[in-house]
Design a protein around this motif. Structure first.
Motif, PDB file in Angstrom:
ATOM      1  N   LEU A 213       0.822  -1.206   0.000  1.00 57.94           N
ATOM      2  CA  LEU A 213       0.000   0.000   0.000  1.00 57.94           C
ATOM      3  C   LEU A 213       0.860   1.261   0.000  1.00 57.94           C
ATOM      4  O   LEU A 213       0.528   2.256  -0.668  1.00 57.94           O
ATOM      5  CB  LEU A 213      -0.939  -0.003   1.203  1.00 57.94           C
ATOM      6  CG  LEU A 213      -2.033  -1.079   1.186  1.00 57.94           C
ATOM      7  CD1 LEU A 213      -2.765  -1.122   2.529  1.00 57.94           C
ATOM      8  CD2 LEU A 213      -3.023  -0.846   0.047  1.00 57.94           C
ATOM      9  N   ALA A 214       1.968   1.225   0.749  1.00 53.50           N
ATOM     10  CA  ALA A 214       2.853   2.396   0.779  1.00 53.50           C
ATOM     11  C   ALA A 214       3.450   2.659  -0.597  1.00 53.50           C
ATOM     12  O   ALA A 214       3.510   3.805  -1.058  1.00 53.50           O
ATOM     13  CB  ALA A 214       3.959   2.182   1.811  1.00 53.50           C
ATOM     14  N   THR A 215       3.877   1.611  -1.276  1.00 53.03           N
ATOM     15  CA  THR A 215       4.472   1.818  -2.592  1.00 53.03           C
ATOM     16  C   THR A 215       3.427   2.225  -3.627  1.00 53.03           C
ATOM     17  O   THR A 215       3.766   2.882  -4.622  1.00 53.03           O
ATOM     18  CB  THR A 215       5.226   0.557  -3.045  1.00 53.03           C
ATOM     19  OG1 THR A 215       4.381  -0.591  -2.925  1.00 53.03           O
ATOM     20  CG2 THR A 215       6.474   0.338  -2.194  1.00 53.03           C
ATOM     21  N   ALA A 216       2.165   1.861  -3.404  1.00 46.77           N
ATOM     22  CA  ALA A 216       1.112   2.368  -4.280  1.00 46.77           C
ATOM     23  C   ALA A 216       1.021   3.888  -4.174  1.00 46.77           C
ATOM     24  O   ALA A 216       0.864   4.589  -5.191  1.00 46.77           O
ATOM     25  CB  ALA A 216      -0.226   1.727  -3.919  1.00 46.77           C
ATOM     26  N   LEU A 217       1.129   4.413  -2.963  1.00 54.76           N
ATOM     27  CA  LEU A 217       1.126   5.868  -2.789  1.00 54.76           C
ATOM     28  C   LEU A 217       2.367   6.500  -3.428  1.00 54.76           C
ATOM     29  O   LEU A 217       2.293   7.597  -4.006  1.00 54.76           O
ATOM     30  CB  LEU A 217       1.069   6.213  -1.301  1.00 54.76           C
ATOM     31  CG  LEU A 217      -0.251   5.909  -0.592  1.00 54.76           C
ATOM     32  CD1 LEU A 217      -0.107   6.086   0.920  1.00 54.76           C
ATOM     33  CD2 LEU A 217      -1.368   6.812  -1.119  1.00 54.76           C
ATOM     34  N   LEU A 218       3.503   5.809  -3.338  1.00 51.86           N
ATOM     35  CA  LEU A 218       4.727   6.348  -3.934  1.00 51.86           C
ATOM     36  C   LEU A 218       4.632   6.456  -5.451  1.00 51.86           C
ATOM     37  O   LEU A 218       5.331   7.262  -6.071  1.00 51.86           O
ATOM     38  CB  LEU A 218       5.918   5.461  -3.575  1.00 51.86           C
ATOM     39  CG  LEU A 218       6.430   5.499  -2.138  1.00 51.86           C
ATOM     40  CD1 LEU A 218       7.597   4.539  -1.967  1.00 51.86           C
ATOM     41  CD2 LEU A 218       6.829   6.902  -1.728  1.00 51.86           C
ATOM     42  N   THR A 219       3.789   5.630  -6.052  1.00 50.75           N
ATOM     43  CA  THR A 219       3.739   5.616  -7.525  1.00 50.75           C
ATOM     44  C   THR A 219       2.747   6.634  -8.096  1.00 50.75           C
ATOM     45  O   THR A 219       2.710   6.820  -9.315  1.00 50.75           O
ATOM     46  CB  THR A 219       3.380   4.191  -8.004  1.00 50.75           C
ATOM     47  OG1 THR A 219       3.893   3.993  -9.326  1.00 50.75           O
ATOM     48  CG2 THR A 219       1.883   3.952  -8.031  1.00 50.75           C
ATOM     49  N   VAL A 220       1.977   7.299  -7.241  1.00 50.74           N
ATOM     50  CA  VAL A 220       1.016   8.301  -7.727  1.00 50.74           C
ATOM     51  C   VAL A 220       1.709   9.396  -8.542  1.00 50.74           C
ATOM     52  O   VAL A 220       1.253   9.748  -9.639  1.00 50.74           O
ATOM     53  CB  VAL A 220       0.204   8.885  -6.554  1.00 50.74           C
ATOM     54  CG1 VAL A 220      -0.578  10.131  -6.994  1.00 50.74           C
ATOM     55  CG2 VAL A 220      -0.757   7.830  -6.001  1.00 50.74           C
ATOM     56  N   PRO A 221       2.831   9.985  -8.055  1.00 51.13           N
ATOM     57  CA  PRO A 221       3.486  11.010  -8.885  1.00 51.13           C
ATOM     58  C   PRO A 221       3.973  10.471 -10.217  1.00 51.13           C
ATOM     59  O   PRO A 221       3.954  11.194 -11.225  1.00 51.13           O
ATOM     60  CB  PRO A 221       4.665  11.463  -8.011  1.00 51.13           C
ATOM     61  CG  PRO A 221       4.292  11.085  -6.627  1.00 51.13           C
ATOM     62  CD  PRO A 221       3.482   9.835  -6.742  1.00 51.13           C
ATOM     63  N   GLN A 222       4.431   9.224 -10.242  1.00 52.56           N
ATOM     64  CA  GLN A 222       4.893   8.636 -11.490  1.00 52.56           C
ATOM     65  C   GLN A 222       3.780   8.604 -12.525  1.00 52.56           C
ATOM     66  O   GLN A 222       3.970   9.011 -13.674  1.00 52.56           O
ATOM     67  CB  GLN A 222       5.402   7.208 -11.236  1.00 52.56           C
ATOM     68  CG  GLN A 222       5.816   6.473 -12.498  1.00 52.56           C
ATOM     69  CD  GLN A 222       6.128   5.006 -12.232  1.00 52.56           C
ATOM     70  OE1 GLN A 222       6.173   4.562 -11.089  1.00 52.56           O
ATOM     71  NE2 GLN A 222       6.334   4.256 -13.295  1.00 52.56           N
ATOM     72  N   PHE A 223       2.594   8.132 -12.123  1.00 51.31           N
ATOM     73  CA  PHE A 223       1.484   8.043 -13.067  1.00 51.31           C
ATOM     74  C   PHE A 223       0.930   9.418 -13.406  1.00 51.31           C
ATOM     75  O   PHE A 223       0.427   9.625 -14.511  1.00 51.31           O
ATOM     76  CB  PHE A 223       0.394   7.139 -12.498  1.00 51.31           C
ATOM     77  CG  PHE A 223       0.738   5.681 -12.564  1.00 51.31           C
ATOM     78  CD1 PHE A 223       0.865   5.041 -13.788  1.00 51.31           C
ATOM     79  CD2 PHE A 223       0.946   4.947 -11.415  1.00 51.31           C
ATOM     80  CE1 PHE A 223       1.193   3.700 -13.859  1.00 51.31           C
ATOM     81  CE2 PHE A 223       1.279   3.612 -11.473  1.00 51.31           C
ATOM     82  CZ  PHE A 223       1.403   2.978 -12.695  1.00 51.31           C
ATOM     83  N   ALA A 224       1.002  10.353 -12.460  1.00 54.61           N
ATOM     84  CA  ALA A 224       0.543  11.708 -12.753  1.00 54.61           C
ATOM     85  C   ALA A 224       1.400  12.347 -13.842  1.00 54.61           C
ATOM     86  O   ALA A 224       0.885  12.937 -14.800  1.00 54.61           O
ATOM     87  CB  ALA A 224       0.570  12.549 -11.474  1.00 54.61           C
TER      88      ALA A 224
END
Length: 396
Positions: A213-224
């Protein structure tokens, strides 16, 4: 039959499989301006179509991981590559007419192509010992930005010059050529050949879920950055697709180099969880800077988005290695499937929610600020550091 040096061939096949999928996953969003025009989509519809790629991966990853643990990485990797290549070939031959059909095809492409994540990862984990896994998995994960960079450099030009039929045809070729190489050189490693730990399924452990779950949050900027930098620069700065492609190329290639670097350092005794938390803080700071610089001169805004995207690409090898090690022998597929599920769920939600934020606030500053908040929340959510065996023991 296969000596220890064959592990490098296995790693090469994992890289090729990930790159083939990533060329599609990362390259198609950068065709957003052309796709929006050619398929007569609104920005919200474009976000939904592109989000379906991530949704397809998210809804299938755990199932693919469990199937990989049961049937072996070779069978699942071949199944995913051949089926994805076939779908792309059909899309090249039969034009897609409606938004609903396009979204359904993207959903299917994500669901089929997502099989390469757990299966190629399990193959690498099987052939490399723990003292080398950080480097090996980071190299495999580097295939994602490298393949993505290839897609970013190639697909927008193909879409604009020749249309999407050729785009899908090229993607089909990538997948089917990799499938042929996998058929020839990847040995069959059945689940029964690996002794499973007596510990229960990693899907029942909260510490594993915390990391996913933490790494899912980390990937938000990447997809943005990946999904909407082209739209942002076009609508706000009046720039074309070339500058957006440059941002994504810097983020992908620079992030790939950072993955290998952090993976090698972690093999020398560094704690992977501490590295993940530290990178999360850096991502938050840089994306906050991008929010502040939204209406600054274009070079400053571009630099902030490129650096934010680079950092958001830097931790993947560490996370995939750590969650597979946490799961234990014979359980890697399920753990890697969970990691892929949460990451690509974020990959679905991010491009779907960004247009909603834009409609509600009419502000790209808010969009980039929320992209900064997500990794900041990930830092306390990720599990704390753990003791690892000495490097010499791990390599032995």
């Amino acid at each position: 039959m296969y000596g220890p040096n064959h592990r490098w061939i296995v790693l090469s096949l994992g890289v090729a499989a990930q790159a083939s999928f990533s060329a599609m996953f990362s390259g198609l969003p950068v065709t957003g301006i052309t796709m929006r025009a050619d398929y007569h989509l609104s920005t919200a519809q474009l976000g939904l179509v592109l989000g379906c790629l991530g949704l397809g991966v998210a809804i299938s990853e755990i199932a693919w991981g469990l199937l990989t643990d049961k049937y072996g990485d070779r069978r699942i990797l071949l199944t995913g590559l051949i089926s994805t290549g076939t779908l792309m070939a059909l899309m090249a031959l039969v034009p897609v007419r409606s938004m609903a059909a396009l979204a359904a095809c993207m959903l299917a492409a994500g669901a089929l192509g997502g099989s390469v994540n757990g299966s190629s990862g399990r193959a690498v984990m099987t052939w490399f010992a723990d003292g080398r896994r950080g480097f090996a998995m980071s190299v495999r994960q580097t295939a994602i930005p490298v393949g993505g960079a290839l897609g970013v450099a190639l697909l927008p030009w193909l879409a604009g010059a020749y249309g999407f039929a050729l785009v899908y045809g090229v993607l089909a070729g990538f997948c089917l050529l990799t499938a042929a190489a996998t058929w020839r050189w990847l040995p069959a490693t059945e689940a029964g050949a690996v002794i499973r730990e007596r510990a229960g399924s990693p899907l029942r452990r909260w510490d594993v879920w915390r990391l996913a779950l933490a790494t899912a949050l980390l990937t938000v900027p990447q997809f943005a950055v990946l999904s909407f930098s082209s739209i942002f620069l076009h609508d706000v700065k009046g720039e074309g697709v070339a500058l957006a492609s440059l941002i994504v190329l810097i983020a992908q290639l620079g992030g790939g180099a950072a993955r290998v670097w952090t993976g090698r350092l972690s093999d020398r005794g560094g704690d992977r969880r501490t590295w993940i938390k530290g990178i999360g803080v850096l991502i938050a700071v840089v994306m906050a800077g991008a929010a502040v610089l939204t209406h600054a001169p274009t070079p400053l805004t571009v630099a902030a988005l490129a650096l934010g995207g680079l950092l958001a690409n830097a931790w993947h090898g560490l996370a995939y290695t750590e969650i597979a090690v946490m799961a234990g022998p014979g359980r890697e597929g399920a753990a890697l499937g969970l990691e892929g599920t949460t990451l690509f769920a974020a990959g679905f939600l991010t491009p779907v929610l960004i247009p909603v934020v834009l409609v509600a606030t009419s502000s790209w500053t808010v969009v980039w600020a929320l992209a900064a908040l997500a990794p900041l929340l990930a830092v306390p959510l990720a599990p704390g550091s753990r003791r690892r065996p000495a490097v010499a023991e791990a390599r032995a």
